[in-house]
Scaffold this active site. Structure first.
Site, PDB file in Angstrom:
ATOM      1  N   ALA A 283       0.843  -1.196   0.000  1.00 55.15           N
ATOM      2  CA  ALA A 283       0.000   0.000   0.000  1.00 55.15           C
ATOM      3  C   ALA A 283       0.873   1.239   0.000  1.00 55.15           C
ATOM      4  O   ALA A 283       1.924   1.268   0.633  1.00 55.15           O
ATOM      5  CB  ALA A 283      -0.921   0.022   1.220  1.00 55.15           C
ATOM      6  N   ASP A 284       0.435   2.245  -0.729  1.00 52.77           N
ATOM      7  CA  ASP A 284       1.076   3.552  -0.678  1.00 52.77           C
ATOM      8  C   ASP A 284       0.340   4.499   0.258  1.00 52.77           C
ATOM      9  O   ASP A 284       0.919   5.469   0.736  1.00 52.77           O
ATOM     10  CB  ASP A 284       1.154   4.154  -2.080  1.00 52.77           C
ATOM     11  CG  ASP A 284       2.219   3.481  -2.916  1.00 52.77           C
ATOM     12  OD1 ASP A 284       3.325   4.024  -2.991  1.00 52.77           O
ATOM     13  OD2 ASP A 284       1.957   2.405  -3.475  1.00 52.77           O
ATOM     14  N   ARG A 285      -0.935   4.192   0.501  1.00 54.72           N
ATOM     15  CA  ARG A 285      -1.714   4.994   1.459  1.00 54.72           C
ATOM     16  C   ARG A 285      -2.962   4.205   1.842  1.00 54.72           C
ATOM     17  O   ARG A 285      -3.664   3.675   0.975  1.00 54.72           O
ATOM     18  CB  ARG A 285      -2.097   6.345   0.848  1.00 54.72           C
ATOM     19  CG  ARG A 285      -2.786   7.307   1.807  1.00 54.72           C
ATOM     20  CD  ARG A 285      -3.194   8.594   1.090  1.00 54.72           C
ATOM     21  NE  ARG A 285      -2.036   9.356   0.642  1.00 54.72           N
ATOM     22  CZ  ARG A 285      -1.676  10.541   1.136  1.00 54.72           C
ATOM     23  NH1 ARG A 285      -2.374  11.081   2.116  1.00 54.72           N
ATOM     24  NH2 ARG A 285      -0.624  11.181   0.655  1.00 54.72           N
ATOM     25  N   ALA A 293      -4.768   2.938  -1.478  1.00 54.92           N
ATOM     26  CA  ALA A 293      -4.115   3.301  -2.736  1.00 54.92           C
ATOM     27  C   ALA A 293      -2.889   2.417  -2.907  1.00 54.92           C
ATOM     28  O   ALA A 293      -2.050   2.324  -2.017  1.00 54.92           O
ATOM     29  CB  ALA A 293      -3.703   4.772  -2.720  1.00 54.92           C
TER      30      ALA A 293
END
EC number: 5.3.1.23
Length: 415
Positions: A283-285, A293
């Site tokens: 995950a990036d966010r 995201a």
């Protein structure tokens, strides 16, 4: 076997550290490290995706600030290409603050970089002079790296243990396979990895179960008998992090893997001789409700897994949690240059041997190849947003979070 390293940070002498990062655009055939001296250098390698992966981006960003601070304290401060009045600490503080905002613009979707820079601002605001700031920043960066590695191992074991116990409850006692997308391993972190760390832990656990009678065997994570015997990494177009990087790591670690096209997920599930029981993604966010995201293609993987009853897990440290944003629709999704979609870069290969063709320096010859009409319009988002409804669990260093009886995640303990 040497451990893979995305970041080479030499820190034995706190007053003379050095940083270089592996140019991941040249993998899998060429291994080249890029030195980092300034924030501009950090911005460039992050923006060009020579380093990628949310944890690694945060680490490299923080290290670039440390390196620029070290440079300011040396006679070579002019190399920063940015004006500082070294006789005025308030001027220096103000300029560094501006530089942090510039650095953040390199990859705005990844929350880890934002969180790290917020922490650096606290260090900056509490310092009384440049030397104090640099010393405290050194301590912060070392802790950031060491905590990341330790947390990755915890996440790996947490995710593996959770899945194995889940399979035990389902009375599943066979060999199984898993999906993953993008690259979430040693090349995306300080080491071991997030989602790929879970896969590493599953593989280590499966090996311990094949060594009965060996007094030196590793301790099993659980008493369940299923074993992960195959990984299906997706190629992850258009940047091919799956084929260039994850496949590279899996081969390096001798983990059985079969690379598959992004478009083959459903058919692979239907035809695989080994049952596919889970997908692990990074995950990036992750926002407050669990919307996530991650690399473009994650959403379609989640939807297909839901359709076929395959468990879908997001694996990320607490630093990836966005404590402010409520839902995924409010995440800013970065769009990349059209040429990154229309043009691929790779090494020239001898079709007879499948080996890279070498130049006079004995290095692989690289080339860019166009694969789309020059004037075609292109939409090239770097990420997509996977709704929490498709996610079965969020694996962190403090445990695995699942949805409550109302079908919602409560991530307040991670805030």
């Amino acid at each position: 076997m040497n451990a893979l390293r995305a970041i080479d940070f030499k820190r034995d002498d706190p007053n003379n550290v050095s940083v270089s990062v592996l140019d991941q655009l040249l993998l899998p055939y060429t291994t080249k490290y890029i030195p980092i001296y300034t924030i501009d250098d950090g911005f460039t390698v992050i923006k060009k995706m020579q380093v990628r992966g949310a944890p690694a981006i945060a680490i490299v960003g923080a290290l670039s600030v440390l390196m620029e601070s070290q440079l300011l304290l040396s006679e070579g401060f002019c190399k920063t290409q940015y004006y500082y009045n070294l006789n005025d600490w308030e001027n220096i503080r103000s300029k560094i603050d501006e530089r942090l905002a510039f650095l953040l613009s390199s990859r705005p979707t990844a929350i880890n970089l934002s969180n790290a820079l917020d922490e650096i601002k606290i260090v900056l605001d509490s310092a009384s002079d440049l030397q104090t700031f640099k010393n405290n920043l050194f301590d912060y960066v070392c802790k950031l790296i060491d905590d990341d590695f330790a947390n990755n191992k915890r996440m790996g074991d947490n995710g593996a243990e959770f899945l194995l116990n889940l399979l035990k409850k389902e009375n599943f006692n066979e060999d199984f396979a898993v999906f993953t997308i993008c690259n979430t391993g040693s090349l995306a972190t300080s080491g071991y990895g997030t989602a790929l760390g879970v896969i590493r832990s599953l593989w280590n656990d499966s090996k311990s179960k094949t060594q009965e009678g060996n007094p030196n065997k590793k301790v099993k994570l659980t008493e369940s008998s299923p074993k992960m015997v195959q990984v299906f990494p997706l190629e992850t177009r258009p940047y091919n992090q799956g084929s260039r990087l994850t496949a590279y790591e899996l081969v390096h670690d001798d983990i059985p893997a079969t690379l598959i096209p992004d478009s083959s997920i459903a058919y692979k599930i239907m035809t695989s001789k080994i049952p596919i029981k889970a997908a692990f993604v990074g995950a990036d966010r992750i926002v407050r409700n669990g919307d996530t995201a991650n690399k473009i293609g994650t959403l379609q993987l989640a939807i297909i897994c839901k359709q076929f009853g395959i468990k879908f897990f997001v694996v990320a440290p607490r630093t990836t949690i966005d404590k402010v944003t409520e839902e995924g629709k409010d995440i800013i999704v970065e769009e990349r240059n059209a040429n990154e979609f229309k043009i691929v870069t790779g090494s020239a290969v001898d079709m007879q041997t499948n080996k890279p063709i070498l130049d006079e320096k004995n290095e692989p010859i690289t080339a860019k190849v166009g694969i789309a009409p020059e004037n075609i319009n292109v939409w090239n988002p770097a990420f997509d947003i996977t709704s929490f409804e498709y996610i079965d669990g969020i694996v962190t260093e403090v445990g695995v979070f699942t949805k409550n009886e109302n079908g919602n995640f409560d991530l307040s303990a991670l805030h």
